[in-house]
Structure formats: structure tokens, C-alpha cells
Design an enzyme around this catalytic site. Structure first.
Site, PDB file in Angstrom:
ATOM      1  N   GLY A  69      -6.919  -4.171 -24.764  1.00  0.00           N
ATOM      2  CA  GLY A  69      -6.003  -3.689 -25.147  1.00  0.00           C
ATOM      3  C   GLY A  69      -5.504  -4.203 -26.450  1.00  0.00           C
ATOM      4  N   CYS A  70      -4.577  -3.497 -27.204  1.00  0.00           N
ATOM      5  CA  CYS A  70      -4.219  -3.781 -28.726  1.00  0.00           C
ATOM      6  C   CYS A  70      -3.293  -4.899 -28.402  1.00  0.00           C
ATOM      7  CB  CYS A  70      -3.345  -2.840 -29.374  1.00  0.00           C
ATOM      8  SG  CYS A  70      -2.381  -1.513 -28.465  1.00  0.00           S
ATOM      9  N   TYR A  71      -2.160  -5.014 -27.616  1.00  0.00           N
ATOM     10  CA  TYR A  71      -1.249  -6.033 -27.470  1.00  0.00           C
ATOM     11  C   TYR A  71      -1.974  -7.385 -27.005  1.00  0.00           C
ATOM     12  CZ  TYR A  71       3.104  -3.052 -28.328  1.00  0.00           C
ATOM     13  OH  TYR A  71       4.230  -2.238 -28.310  1.00  0.00           O
ATOM     14  N   THR A 115      -5.047  -8.293 -27.248  1.00  0.00           N
ATOM     15  CA  THR A 115      -5.921  -8.928 -28.318  1.00  0.00           C
ATOM     16  C   THR A 115      -4.932  -9.593 -29.273  1.00  0.00           C
ATOM     17  OG1 THR A 115      -7.262  -7.051 -28.442  1.00  0.00           O
ATOM     18  CG2 THR A 115      -7.152  -8.328 -30.523  1.00  0.00           C
ATOM     19  N   SER A 116      -3.775  -9.149 -29.651  1.00  0.00           N
ATOM     20  CA  SER A 116      -2.817  -9.940 -30.594  1.00  0.00           C
ATOM     21  C   SER A 116      -2.138 -11.129 -30.175  1.00  0.00           C
ATOM     22  CB  SER A 116      -1.885  -8.978 -31.013  1.00  0.00           C
ATOM     23  OG  SER A 116      -0.907  -8.566 -30.186  1.00  0.00           O
TER      24      SER A 116
END
Lengths: 346, 346, 346, 346
Positions: free
Chosen positions: C148-150, C152-153
Site C-alpha cells: 500500500g501507499c501509506y 510504503t512511506s
């Protein structure tokens, strides 16, 4: 206190009516309706209203609305308004309709650009509610057809030229640009943030936008001859605001100074029209949230073409603010009452 | 590998050159200059480049630059470019100039719209670098004058009509709208976020924008007669992108179908021109970051007026991408090399 | 050439896969699917692709897709992916799934945060595809669960600290902010331009966002102990980009210099991680459109708290770019192939 | 009518004072100053004011200003305010200072975070003008130090918890996000549209932002102990609005319901504080242009951490609106007078 109802209050024009009427000293909102959100507090949908307008949205019952309001704003989609308005009028109430349903006088024109009209007999009675054109006809009206946003911006820009018969009406081009709120609050992919942000485009190119006949109707009245124009709308990556850049060729030689004087004189008594001084051009930023229409008039001496630029907030002078201006006229209030707000900048 | 230098690399067009050239398979950037930021790594100014282009900006020394580069992009303000370009040419290098300094052929016209020119003799030699107009003249050129952003969008939109002499050239109106990056990266109140965001306005209304003579020069070549137009620029609340909405009246009866065929045929072999099918209109969103120019052609049958809409990214096809297209031509590379990127959407 | 298919190509991650793969030198897109838009060219939906990818969207037939592709990207909503993926695997194809369906190893956790899983047996086989964590496990994988994007960050921001066991894991707070494209392309009032523009808000406050267990699963692996965090997502008025601001308290005294060295060393060989020098902080602007994750590490000496800030483009490193990075690993290509693009700024 | 002057009227807080005061029924603006724009009409700089406030900006002469105003708003940069304020006080006028110059009581703290103070003796007299904290002290004040925007958003968020001593003050983290107008109207590259649009970043990470000691001073008063916090500001791509997401760990077990009741009770009589119901979180969109501070209180039961989210308009409750609220208190007016405006949405 004047009691007003808002039919179709859960859209952006409905919200803007509430925002403005909340500070109107002679009005109380007695009733708001929404089919989609009936039973909910309006402040649940628009938390900006929390603690200040917590009315519950009702499903529309025309009799019930008419019983509780002196004046009714109908902020419904076209075709939906015409189902409701006759009942409200029949109940003895005045109606200010923000849809397109009563703006065109000719049922055939309405039918050609929209669908067949359900109560064409009202088209003659309805007054096209642009106060700067026909203030006196609006005052006694029972049904005011509140102008479209693009038409407001174009008609106000051309009124001085047409009244004085200074331009060749076959040369009129209106290149208009609008913020996204003009498309309303319904869930459409085209109105998604990611589709609109960082994006600019023309649409309905070629004289096919439904505001075209409305603009032409009013320009024709002003010009006392049939006017056909090229009108090209564009979609801006911002919430509110319309700029119309309008081109026309003068019939006879005229100077920049004469044009500027014509505009300042024509609009000298208008509380919501500001003619900008030479070399200044309107920006949507300076009318946002206000009922002003800012106008510049320029002569391109190289091509002998007149360029009028107008700016309005499509939700205020282009919709809800103008509707309140009309309400003030109909109610005998000072025309500017509740509309004193200055633009929110930045 | 072709060695290229970028003079004036710390602005947006400089950065865009670097971004594009970084993926160009036959080019290496050997030298970048900036007076304001000399001594700094370019990646300190634009961290997007970190780890990929960490060159140090130098103060400009034309001899030193010429010694290390085969082709030099000058991305300086007008008047500054003309101080540098002659030295670079004298050193035997080819120059692609992104300023306005070599676009106008007539020194008197340059002087009237800008200031007196310092090396007017180069104005005849410089080739106006719009590949879709004069690819063959660009290939052998020593000095290419890279077109302005607005002119690119207007000239490409009108080329088919003018070449075929289909329109009354006195009726041309170009209503153009540009993103903010066109104003460059210098610190000005007018370019502040809070001044521009949520805002739209016209500027330089009345035929006074400096791109006007550039547009007219090229339209006149295409039309084989002197063309004077009304050109109105507007400022959009977005970073990149230009839409030009162009109006003209046909000389003789012509159909939508004929117009569409004219455009598709004229541009059938152009790698960067896309003619949209009927009923589709260009959006800046779909060219952003790419070298495409998207075009629609429409006939408003109600007013017998042709409406061309074009979209480009002002930093790519309107500046750095076109400069690389010119570099490819000058260097004998495939014209599309390094320019294959598709628009970043959303 | 590797043949790839994209299942669910009409959303933003599908488009981003196409944009990136179009410039990948070893890949050809053989097949794209969409239920809603089957029969349409993808370039009708996303005109950015015109002339460059005009494939027709098909309704999904897993056998047909498997017959024409070596690797398949599934870019479907969660719950929809798990219906398709087993068939594609059974047909002998490798799958890189961009949904949430195969990211959690424990079916009970999946069931608690989503709905019951339809093929829980695949949860153990699927490899969580964060190359910076488990490159070697991804290479031979048949099914890669793209992060997921969050997550990953957040995970990339904490990896160095957790691996070295430097922080009290009970103190981790991730305050994350995402652009709107993370919400996808479906028509919802909440994603309308006018609802999002000029607006910023927190949502799913209190540990209820579905990315929470995914983050915790991977942080627990890194920390070799169970990690529970406070994760607060926010919605930014922009298209792309995530910033995660991550707070944690060190177990023992540590200096800024030691922290900076830890980060630069940990990520020294990573092609897509850039550790910013002291005093610099990541901006979404400088990763937009690129596969980079920019990271800063700071010690607040007044409160003895570590603050990590990370920036990614949610559609690239947070979705499609990372998926291609995984495809490269699975296919034996250089890991950076096709992902060389720099951020589009401005 | 109360006569007020605005010293430093050509910035955004000056304009916002004018916008709000224009509708204040008991105030007349008698004098406005600006060094940069002296001699110009304010409506030339901000055309939103055209026809409604066309006062000419003067160069500052403290005696002249004091002679014509009962209350003076000083909207100058820090360090500039302290040069002017003593003279205005000496002339017998009341001053509401919007700069940072009189917010800190301890000259040593001011000197450590800014520069040495020129009139430290006034620091004890000045009242920190957050009405929700010390309404009674503000009423008789001669000099009101109007709070900073970030501090307003953080202090109001924590007041209920600190007064009741419910949290471990060493655990407080304030992750704040602000619109660009907080950076003022001076021409800086960092505030350019193209630098900020589509961009989000943290800045002054690590406890170095100058609002930190101001926040800590007031939190310490509320907590009756020294409070040190981690404060991280971020820059949002929008004009107005601050969200502060504030984290803290409770000392003892407490339920969501108890927290919600604490907040609703603490703020039940506050006209400008709205505590949102459970599951709702503030958005800047719904306070934009208004003087409201919207607050949500949430317990993350998984981590036993309290999360407070607050939203204000940095130019209204975070600056000019709060200054007028203070003026109302000082002048014996109803506290809400002139501040009734609802947010402009969309």
C-alpha cells in the site's frame, strides 16, 4: 421578518443561499428541503453551518413549504423545478427559481435546447431576474427566473454597447471560463478532483451550450434586433468564479475614452457593478464570495475590436447572491441588504 | 554522445531541459550556468534531480562553455540572450535560444515591442524553430530561435486554415490561457501562490502582449499576406499548460467534415500533433509533461465561425521540449528522441 | 519482449502502469481489461495515451489474459482481486497484485480489517513486495503483493531504526498526508473537486484505517517484536504524493550525526531511496511522477524524539512504479529499468 | 463609532482586518498605513475593496495615527512592531499587536528565539490575547498580544486536557499543517505558485520553529508545570487554514465518552469553538473565512493515545478575526460582533 424556504438546499447554490441569508437582517429561513438527504441536518452535510444553521432537511411537500414561507427559492435541476413551481405559485407564494426552467420566454426555444416544457404558460409571466436590466419588472413579480451564471457575465458585459447600438451584433464572441462549482455537487467522474485539478479545457464548443439561447434572448432585447453569438465555455481548475472575455467590432469609430465613459455612466448607480479603470482587468479573486460584477472595457486599436472582460462569482452574482438581490426587490428591501460581503482574498 | 550546455539553468525551462535530456540516449549535459546560483549544485535548487544530475552551476564564461559543448541552449531572459549568443556562435557552436531575442526577423519590429536589438544582423540568419513549419530550414541552422509558448499554440492551430487560404485573416481572434510557470521563477508578488490560486484573469488586453508580433509574423508567412490579430492572454491557476481558443470566419462555405479532414491530413505525419476526433476538445491535463500539441477543429454552424482549440504544455512543446526537438533536427537525430514521455495524469 | 497484461486498467494505477511501461524497453502491453469500459479504447478514457497506446479494453477472461501475458498486473479493488488471482496463477502466470488482498499473511487479521478471505492459502505464499525489505524473496515469487501507499512511506522511514532496535516501538506515531488520487477514480461526492480543493482534513483517526495492520505486520518483522502504532491519515488538496511524518523515542542516547549515518548507510545501495542532507526535508513536489522515496532524519534534542519524514508519489513508489520494480525483479531485469523518470516539477 | 487604525495594512492580515471590519456595525476605519505602498489607495492593491474601502495608505506617523484612532491594530513583522507600539501606547491608545513581539513574557526567551527585545518592560504588561484562556484579563488591557496562528490551533486543542491534568505532558506532539498565507505577502521564491502548488512538505523540523516557545508558554500556564513539546509545521498547497493533529498519552484510563464530554463541557459557552461529534473530524474547508475553531477528540484504544484535531483559518481565528474578538473585548462590545460570517464553501 420575512420567512423564506429553500427547495433543494443540499447543493452548492442552496448552501450559498443559507450562508448569505444567515447574515440578512430581515430574513429567517423557515424551511429547507432535499430529497436525497431528507431527515439529516443541513449542518451534517455542510459542517460550515454547525451551530448556526442546524435545520433538518425535509422531503418536499409544496403545501407544507408554502404554508411556512413568504418567498421560496427553488434550487433544483432544470425539469425538476417546473414540477414544483406551479404548486408554490398556486398556494399564493412568490418564487425565485434558480433553475433554467423559466428563463426562456419562448416554449419552442426551451423545447429545442432542453425538453418540452410542462407549464409553458408561465414562461411569459416569469421575469428574467437581472436587476441591472429590469429592476422595475422584478419588483412586482410573482415568479422570478434567476439568470444563469454565464449569461449574467455576458449580458452585463454587453449591455452598454447594445443599448447604444455601437457594435455589429454579428461579430459577438463570448469566450467564457468557469470554476467547477458551476457543475453542481453530484458525483460525476468529470468533476473529480483528480480530473479537474491542474487541468483546463473548453467544452460544448460550437454553439451547443444551453446558456446560448438565454444569452441571445437578452442580448436581442437590449439590441432590439435578433442577436446570434458564438459562445465557448471552458472549465477552470478552481471552485468559484467566471471570467467572460467578450469580443465585438464597433459599427463606427469610437475611442477608448468614449467607451470607458459609456461604461462608467451606464453603471454609475449600480451597487454591484464596478467598472475598472483603464489598464486594469478583472480577476475572479476579487469578486469571490461577493455579489460584484467587475468589468473592464478595452479597444484593441490595431484590429479595431472591442474587448470586454467581466468577472463574477458564479455562486453569488451568478446564482444565490443575485437571487437574494431579486428577493430584496420583490420584498421592498434595500437591494443590497445581506449582500454587503467583500470578496474573500486570498 | 552529443555534449550540450544549458546557459541559464536555474529557471523552469532550464530544469525542464535537464529533466528531458536526462533520458535522452544520445546526449550528455556537460555544463550548466546560472549567475544567481553559481557554485551551487543544481540538485540543491531542484531536489528532484538529486542523485541523477548533481552538476554544479557555473558563472557564464562563453569561451569555457563553447569549449565543452557541441550545442548550447540559452535559457536567459530576452535582452540577456543577445549579449551571449554572438560569442557562442563565433566560437563555432550551434545555439538554440529559448528567449525572444531572435524570433522576430525585422529589427524595427523587435525594437518597437522590446528594446533596440544589439545584433540585428543575426535576426535574418536565425531560423524560427517551429519544426511543423520549417523542419528543413532548422536542420542546417546555426542559430535556432525557439518559439514562444503562446505563439506555438496559436500558429499550430491556424496553419492548415492559412495555408489553404480558407479564412478571412482579419477575423482572427486568439483567446489564450496559460499556467503560471510561463511567468518564470523570479520572486514577484504577482506570482505568489496566494495571489494566483483560486484566481483567473486576463492581462495585456488590447493587443499589447509581446507575443503578438511573433504570432503575426508567422501567420503572415503562412497566409502569404499581412495578418493582424486580436490576442488576449489569461493567467490560469495551475503550473503548466496553455489552451488557445482561436476564432476565424471562413471565406467560403466549408463543412465540419472538410475541416476535420484538412486538419488530420495536414498533420498526419507529425509525431507531436494530435487532431482530436469530432466532439472531443483538448485539455492541458493530457499534454502535461509531454511534447504533444492536441488540436480540435469545430464549425459553429449557427454563426458560421471556425473555432480551433489547441493545448500544449508551455514548458515542453512551448519551450524545452520543442528546443530538444530542434536539437534533434540540428543534430541529425530522430526528431522524437528523448521526447517519448506521455503526460503525467493525474 | 516480456508480455504483460493489466487487469483493471481504467483506474489511476492502471493508467500509471501504462504510462511507465510505455517507456520500458523490454516490455510490451499485450492486454488490458476493464469491466466498466470494456470495448472502449483506453485512449478514449485517458487521452494522454492517444496515438501511443490505443489498446481496446476487454472484459476480463482470465484464461484469455493468461494465454497472452507472461506477467499480469491486477489493479482491482480489494475483494475483487482475490476472485481473479487464483485463476491466473493456476494458468501458470506470475501475478503482481496492487490490491490489499495478499498483503496480510494472517487470514484472521485480513478478516478482521476487511472481510473473510476467499483463498487464505495464498496469503502465506504471497511475497510482500517491498524490494528494500526482501528483494531476494521477490525474485522467485509467483505472487507479489504490492504494498500500500501509506505503508510504503512509513515502513521505509522506520526500517533503519527498527533493524538496529534503536527506538521504543510503543512510541511510534505516523502522521501521514496523501493526495487525492489515493482514493481512486470512482465517482464519489467526497472526491469532487469542490469538496477537496482548498481543504485539508484528517480521516480514519484513532487507528481504524485499513493500512494499519499492514504497516504493523512489516514493522513487527523488522523489529522482531510485535509493533502497534498510532497511524493518522490526512487528505491533501493535490493529486499525488504522500508525506509521512513519523515520531519515535530512542531507547538510548543517540546523536543526529549517528542517525544520519545510519540512514545513509542503510540505504546507500538503494537506487530509489534518497536520504536528504541535514536541514533538508522532503517535498512531494520533488518525487511526483518518479519512483523515489525521499527521507529526512532529525533529532528533536529538546524532547529527545526522532522525527523521520518521508515523501513518495503514491501512484509510483506507492503503487505502479513499485509494481514495475517488482516486475523487474521477478523477470530478472535491472531493477530500475523503465523507472528512470525524474519528477515533473513544477 | 469606534475609530480604528491599521498599521501595516497592505499584507494579508491587514486586508483581512479590513474585510471583517467593513461589516462591523460599531467600527469605522480611520487610518491605514504601509511604508511600501504609501500614497496608493488600498483598493488599488486589493481590488476586492473597490468602492467599499478606498482609503489611501499613509506612511506611518505614530502621533498622527494615535490622534485619529481609539484602537490601533499593528500588523507588522516582528521587530518592526516593537519600534512602533510604545509610541502608540504613550499617546494613550490601546494596541492590538498581531506580530510576535509581545507574546512571550520572558525577554530571555524572546531573545533566544528572535533577537534582543527593545522594550522588554512591556512583555509583562502585554496580555496574551486568547479569549478562551483569559477573557477577563484582555478586557482592561492596554496592549494585547494577538496569538500566533499555530499556537492558537494547538493551545485550544489541549486546554481541556491540561486544565484537568489528564495527560503526560512529556508525550505531547503537535503535527501542524498550514496554508501558504501564513508566510505573508512578500515576494519570495519559496512562496511562488509553482513552488507550492501540488506540493506538500515539512519545515523547521526538530523543534526550531519560533512558535514553539509561545505554545509552550501557554501550555505550561494551563498545565501548571513546565511543558516542552515536539512541534512540526508543514506547508499545505492552499491559501488559508491550519490543521493541528495533536497526540498525547493519558495519565490514567479514560474513555472516549469521557473525553468527548470534557471537551463539550469545557467549550459549551464559547461562541467560536465547535466540538465535533464522535467520528467527525475538522476540515479547513468548513472554517475558511470564519472565526471558528473546530475540534475533534479521539482515543486510539489500540495504543491508548489521545488524538486531538483542530482546524482554524489562520488569517481569521489565527490572526485578524481573533484580533477583532480582542478589540470587542477591550471595547466592551459583544465578543462576536462583526465575526458572524460563516465559512465560504466551496
Amino acid at each position: 421578518m420575512l420567512k423564506v424556504a429553500i427547495v433543494g438546499a443540499s447543493g452548492y447554490t442552496g448552501l450559498e443561499l443559507i450562508r448569505l441569508l444567515e447574515r440578512h437582517p430581515k430574513v429567517v429561513i423557515s424551511c429547507i428541503t432535499s430529497e436525497q438527504s431528507a431527515g439529516k441536518k443541513i449542518s451534517e452535510i455542510f459542517p460550515s453551518l454547525l451551530g448556526r444553521c442546524d435545520l433538518v432537511l425535509e422531503s418536499l411537500n409544496p403545501d407544507s413549504v408554502a404554508a411556512r414561507a413568504d418567498i421560496i427559492f427553488t434550487a433544483l435541476p432544470h425539469q425538476a423545478a417546473m414540477v414544483v413551481v406551479p404548486d408554490l405559485l398556486a398556494a399564493g407564494r412568490k418564487v425565485i427559481d434558480l433553475s433554467a426552467d423559466y428563463r426562456l420566454h419562448d416554449p419552442a426555444v426551451y423545447g429545442a435546447w432542453y425538453e418540452p416544457h410542462k407549464n409553458p404558460e408561465l414562461l411569459q409571466e416569469a421575469v428574467y431576474g437581472l436587476p441591472e436590466l429590469r429592476r422595475d419588472a422584478i419588483r412586482p413579480a410573482r415568479l422570478v427566473a434567476n439568470p444563469g451564471c454565464y449569461p449574467t457575465s455576458v449580458i452585463l458585459g454587453l449591455k452598454p454597447l447594445l443599448q447604444k447600438k455601437l457594435i455589429d451584433v454579428s461579430t459577438i464572441i463570448a469566450d467564457s471560463k468557469s470554476g467547477v462549482s458551476g457543475a453542481g455537487r453530484s458525483a460525476k467522474v468529470d468533476s473529480l478532483y483528480c480530473e479537474v485539478n491542474n487541468s483546463f479545457k473548453a467544452y460544448s464548443v460550437g454553439g451547443i451550450h444551453r446558456h446560448t439561447p438565454e444569452i441571445e434572448q437578452e442580448l436581442s432585447v437590449l439590441a432590439e434586433q435578433k442577436v446570434t453569438i458564438t459562445f465557448t465555455p471552458h472549465l477552470l481548475p478552481m471552485d468559484r468564479g467566471i471570467i467572460s472575455t467578450i469580443y465585438a467590432t464597433p459599427i463606427a469609430r469610437i475611442s477608448s475614452t468614449e467607451l470607458f465613459e459609456l461604461y462608467t455612466q451606464t453603471y454609475s448607480d449600480e451597487p454591484f457593478i464596478r467598472v475598472l479603470s483603464s489598464g486594469k482587468f478583472p480577476s475572479t479573486a476579487f469578486v469571490r464570495g461577493s455579489n460584484f460584477c467587475d468589468i473592464s472595457i478595452t479597444l484593441d486599436t490595431r484590429t479595431n475590436r472591442i474587448i470586454v472582460v467581466t468577472a463574477i462569482d458564479n455562486l453569488v452574482k451568478g446564482a444565490s447572491g443575485q437571487a437574494i438581490q431579486n428577493m430584496n426587490l420583490v420584498s421592498g428591501f434595500a437591494e443590497t441588504l445581506g449582500l454587503e460581503g467583500l470578496a474573500l482574498f486570498p
